[in-house]
Scaffold this motif. Structure first.
Motif, mmCIF file in Angstrom:
data_model
loop_
_atom_site.group_PDB
_atom_site.id
_atom_site.type_symbol
_atom_site.label_atom_id
_atom_site.label_comp_id
_atom_site.label_asym_id
_atom_site.label_seq_id
_atom_site.Cartn_x
_atom_site.Cartn_y
_atom_site.Cartn_z
ATOM 1 N N ILE A 124 48.476 30.563 33.796
ATOM 2 C CA ILE A 124 47.104 30.555 33.304
ATOM 3 C C ILE A 124 46.192 30.547 34.520
ATOM 4 O O ILE A 124 46.293 29.671 35.379
ATOM 5 N N LEU A 125 45.316 31.541 34.615
ATOM 6 C CA LEU A 125 44.367 31.597 35.720
ATOM 7 C C LEU A 125 42.992 31.116 35.260
ATOM 8 O O LEU A 125 42.579 31.383 34.130
ATOM 9 N N LEU A 126 42.312 30.411 36.162
ATOM 10 C CA LEU A 126 40.944 29.969 35.916
ATOM 11 C C LEU A 126 39.999 30.857 36.716
ATOM 12 O O LEU A 126 40.277 31.186 37.864
ATOM 13 N N ASN A 127 38.882 31.236 36.104
ATOM 14 C CA ASN A 127 37.990 32.183 36.773
ATOM 15 C C ASN A 127 36.537 31.840 36.515
ATOM 16 O O ASN A 127 36.169 31.403 35.432
ATOM 17 N N ASN A 128 35.693 32.038 37.529
ATOM 18 C CA ASN A 128 34.259 31.836 37.377
ATOM 19 C C ASN A 128 33.661 32.907 36.477
ATOM 20 O O ASN A 128 34.142 34.035 36.437
ATOM 21 N N SER A 129 32.621 32.535 35.773
ATOM 22 C CA SER A 129 31.874 33.514 34.972
ATOM 23 C C SER A 129 30.755 34.076 35.842
ATOM 24 O O SER A 129 29.664 33.526 35.906
ATOM 25 N N ASP A 130 31.046 35.168 36.542
ATOM 26 C CA ASP A 130 30.055 35.749 37.439
ATOM 27 C C ASP A 130 30.176 37.264 37.426
ATOM 28 O O ASP A 130 30.898 37.848 36.616
ATOM 29 N N LEU A 131 29.470 37.913 38.342
ATOM 30 C CA LEU A 131 29.409 39.367 38.337
ATOM 31 C C LEU A 131 30.744 40.022 38.638
ATOM 32 O O LEU A 131 30.966 41.175 38.270
ATOM 33 N N THR A 132 31.655 39.310 39.333
ATOM 34 C CA THR A 132 32.935 39.905 39.686
ATOM 35 C C THR A 132 34.039 39.517 38.716
ATOM 36 O O THR A 132 35.198 39.850 38.924
ATOM 37 N N ALA A 133 33.702 38.806 37.638
ATOM 38 C CA ALA A 133 34.721 38.283 36.724
ATOM 39 C C ALA A 133 35.563 39.395 36.104
ATOM 40 O O ALA A 133 36.792 39.298 36.048
ATOM 41 N N GLU A 134 34.914 40.464 35.629
ATOM 42 C CA GLU A 134 35.656 41.530 34.950
ATOM 43 C C GLU A 134 36.673 42.175 35.884
ATOM 44 O O GLU A 134 37.805 42.465 35.482
ATOM 45 N N ARG A 135 36.292 42.378 37.137
ATOM 46 C CA ARG A 135 37.209 42.986 38.106
ATOM 47 C C ARG A 135 38.425 42.075 38.334
ATOM 48 O O ARG A 135 39.557 42.533 38.382
ATOM 49 N N LEU A 136 38.169 40.783 38.458
ATOM 50 C CA LEU A 136 39.265 39.862 38.711
ATOM 51 C C LEU A 136 40.159 39.715 37.483
ATOM 52 O O LEU A 136 41.380 39.606 37.600
ATOM 53 N N ILE A 137 39.574 39.729 36.297
ATOM 54 C CA ILE A 137 40.366 39.632 35.069
ATOM 55 C C ILE A 137 41.313 40.817 34.947
ATOM 56 O O ILE A 137 42.479 40.667 34.597
#
Length: 213
Positions: A124-137
């Motif tokens: 399970i990865l945790l990710n910030n909700s920011d402008l680069t989120a979609e790319r990292l997801i």
């Protein structure tokens, strides 16, 4: 294709949250504190903590956890990675290897050898909700993450992800370009802000070898 292998197995069919052995790779003190509070409230007490990539890899090699929770970005890589992703081509789905966040490096390392004892560890990865989120997801999905949860993390989101992995784990599939959980079985409700993975699916999944159903 190679012979099918067995999927990650929990202790028994009646596994509960309190039975889980969880390894957490997080460097942020704030995220560590929040995760500790949430896991404690969920009665998950068998938790190991790691804050460096090398230490986390060593722990996984020595004793693979039931589930790994990893922050997608390390403190030291987040600034450079975000700047690079922001300046990159808008529709480019891959991050440069030299700027890959530590959480994604760890995930790719876990999945790189399907024969390894830890290769099917749920992640399970945790990710910030920011402008680069979609790319990292997208990068996390392509690397074989089971779920991507938005920060700040909520108890409901983590509880749902953990129980899904215990009671309805997806099969693992292998193709020429992918090894990881079947993305047809890890689809999430569209628009859920706390569960960011979404219904991503690559066309190669449809012809991949199913390793376990």
């Amino acid at each position: 294709m190679e012979k099918a292998t067995q999927p990650h197995q929990f202790a028994d069919d009646g596994s509960r949250l309190e039975d889980l052995q969880i390894l957490v790779f997080v460097q942020s003190r704030g995220t560590r504190a929040l995760l500790g509070t949430i896991l404690g409230a969920l009665r998950v007490h068998k938790v190991s903590w790691s804050d460096t990539l090398s230490d986390c890899m060593a722990r996984i090699e020595q004793s693979p956890p039931d589930i790994l929770i990893a922050d997608s970005r390390s403190i030291r890589s987040s600034v450079n990675s975000e700047e690079s992703a922001t300046n990159a081509a808008p529709h480019h789905e891959y991050w440069p290897d030299e700027l890959l966040p530590d959480g994604l490096k760890l995930l790719k390392w876990i999945r790189q050898d399907p024969a390894a004892a830890y290769a099917q560890t749920p992640v399970i990865l945790l990710n910030n909700s920011d402008l680069t989120a979609e790319r990292l997801i997208q990068a996390a999905q392509n690397a074989g993450a089971h779920d991507v949860l938005a920060k700040p993390l909520s108890m409901d989101a983590l509880h749902g992800s953990l129980t899904q992995l215990i009671h309805r784990p997806p099969a693992f599939v292998r193709s020429d370009s992918y090894f990881g959980p079947d993305r047809r079985k890890t689809q999430r409700t569209s628009g859920d802000p706390e569960r960011q993975q979404g219904a991503f699916r690559r066309r190669t999944d449809g012809i991949a070898e199913t390793i376990a159903g």
